[in-house]
Design an enzyme around this catalytic site. Structure first.
Site, mmCIF file in Angstrom:
data_model
loop_
_atom_site.group_PDB
_atom_site.id
_atom_site.type_symbol
_atom_site.label_atom_id
_atom_site.label_comp_id
_atom_site.label_asym_id
_atom_site.label_seq_id
_atom_site.Cartn_x
_atom_site.Cartn_y
_atom_site.Cartn_z
ATOM 1 N N SER A 243 17.901 -17.707 10.525
ATOM 2 C CA SER A 243 18.600 -18.325 11.644
ATOM 3 C C SER A 243 19.618 -17.373 12.252
ATOM 4 O O SER A 243 20.385 -16.721 11.539
ATOM 5 C CB SER A 243 19.330 -19.589 11.183
ATOM 6 O OG SER A 243 20.171 -20.042 12.234
ATOM 7 N N HIS A 245 22.153 -18.270 13.714
ATOM 8 C CA HIS A 245 23.479 -18.830 13.440
ATOM 9 C C HIS A 245 24.124 -18.198 12.201
ATOM 10 O O HIS A 245 25.333 -18.181 12.070
ATOM 11 C CB HIS A 245 23.401 -20.353 13.286
ATOM 12 C CG HIS A 245 23.295 -21.053 14.611
ATOM 13 N ND1 HIS A 245 24.392 -21.291 15.404
ATOM 14 C CD2 HIS A 245 22.232 -21.540 15.281
ATOM 15 C CE1 HIS A 245 24.011 -21.913 16.516
ATOM 16 N NE2 HIS A 245 22.696 -22.073 16.470
ATOM 17 N N GLU A 299 16.176 -23.311 24.756
ATOM 18 C CA GLU A 299 17.409 -23.926 24.258
ATOM 19 C C GLU A 299 18.533 -23.563 25.225
ATOM 20 O O GLU A 299 19.109 -22.480 25.143
ATOM 21 C CB GLU A 299 17.745 -23.424 22.845
ATOM 22 C CG GLU A 299 16.764 -23.906 21.785
ATOM 23 C CD GLU A 299 17.241 -23.663 20.357
ATOM 24 O OE1 GLU A 299 18.364 -23.165 20.169
ATOM 25 O OE2 GLU A 299 16.476 -23.989 19.434
HETATM 26 ZN ZN LIG Z 1 21.595 -22.703 18.155
#
Ligand SMILES: [Zn+2]
Length: 330
Positions: A243, A245, A299
């Protein structure tokens, strides 16, 4: 006496002239022969001999260096090579990858459309970002030496140990939900962006997700996998270690005006972020219609910090970060 002298002189002159002509003729042919020899040593000649048309040959000679041309000469004639070489983001190291993409295409397609039918730019992009390989299974480790420009995706893994050292807490006024952390430089840039959005458009940005640890991502992914299986989980969340993130460089951003994933792309906040976030070092990481390149659906809320200088370059280039990284940074 005088006459004889003249005759002798004339004879000498004739021999001299004869020798001159002989020298001229032989040097002319010698020069021609030498020119011919040189031409036959040239890439131009060798490529034409191999079967390339004049126009194709010119593309190759113009775009490739000597070492690369030598390599091309070891292949058989291939009409697709000049087509790939012509593309903007052509990388010689990926040539065989590009060619293998053509082979996997349907033969009938080529019969009907010829080389014109292929989207060479797109094939080059797919191969450059490794989207033609198996995600996760063939992943390499993230190159941490790239700093804020590091690339983490389904082909570059952070692993379970990666944790940034400069994480700071985000103040309550900037986020929604559980306590959040982000890398300190990203936080400073975000606050600057928050103020600008607020002053220019009266927007109140809200962070919905920031740094996520390996363990955190593991729980998120596990939850989806347990409920609907691996395929579903992969479609909606990154596997732990993959990820973005986890880099501490990524923020999911909404606003007071709109806090909804489904409608955010239509909001005034989104329009402002698209045009301005690069000024603060952020880029829209998963743009619309680029799933085959980024590995993720659109996104509109997911922004990645890469630093102001790089963000402006990526924004102006108009390509995904994955493509930019492969071509300019790797
Ligand atoms: Zn995200």
């Amino acid at each position: 006496m005088t006459k004889k002298k003249v005759y002798h002189l004339k004879k000498g002159t004739k021999i001299f002239l004869f020798l001159c002509v002989l020298v001229c003729i032989s040097s002319y042919y010698g020069y021609q022969y030498y020119q011919d020899y040189l031409y036959k040593q040239s890439y131009e000649y060798k490529l034409l001999e191999l079967g390339y048309k004049q126009e194709q040959m010119e593309v190759l000679v113009d775009k490739l260096n000597d070492e690369q041309l030598e390599k091309i000469l070891t292949y058989q004639y291939n009409e697709f090579i000049p087509e790939f070489v012509k593309t903007k983001y052509f990388l010689f190291k990926n040539l065989e990858g590009y060619l293998s993409q053509v082979i996997t295409q349907d033969e009938d397609f080529f019969k009907y459309h010829g080389t014109e039918g292929y989207d060479y730019e797109h094939l080059v992009a797919l191969v450059n970002v490794r989207a033609t390989e198996n995600p996760y299974e063939e992943a390499l480790l993230v190159d941490e030496s790239k700093g804020y420009a590091m690339l983490a995706n389904k082909y570059y893994e952070l692993g379970s140990d990666y944790e940034p050292e400069d994480l700071v807490d985000i103040e309550l006024k900037y986020y929604y939900g559980d306590k959040k952390q982000i890398r300190s430089e990203v936080y400073e840039a975000f606050k600057e962006m928050w103020n600008a959005a607020n002053e220019e458009e009266g927007i109140y940005l809200i962070v919905d997700s920031a740094y996520r640890s390996y363990e955190h991502q593991k729980k998120v992914y596990q939850f989806y996998e347990d409920s609907k299986g691996t395929k579903y989980a992969d479609s909606i969340a990154a596997r732990p270690g993959f990820s973005e993130h986890q880099t501490g460089l990524t923020l999911d951003i909404y606003s007071k005006e709109c806090f909804n994933a489904k409608t955010f792309s239509k909001s005034k906040t989104y329009a402002w972020l698209v045009d301005n976030s690069y000024k603060y070092g952020f880029i829209l990481r998963y743009p619309d219609g680029k799933k085959d390149i980024t590995g993720y659906s659109y996104e509109s809320w997911h922004y990645r910090y890469v630093g102001k200088e790089l963000a402006e370059k990526v924004y102006k280039e108009g390509i995904t970060f994955d493509e930019y990284y492969a071509f300019y940074l790797e």
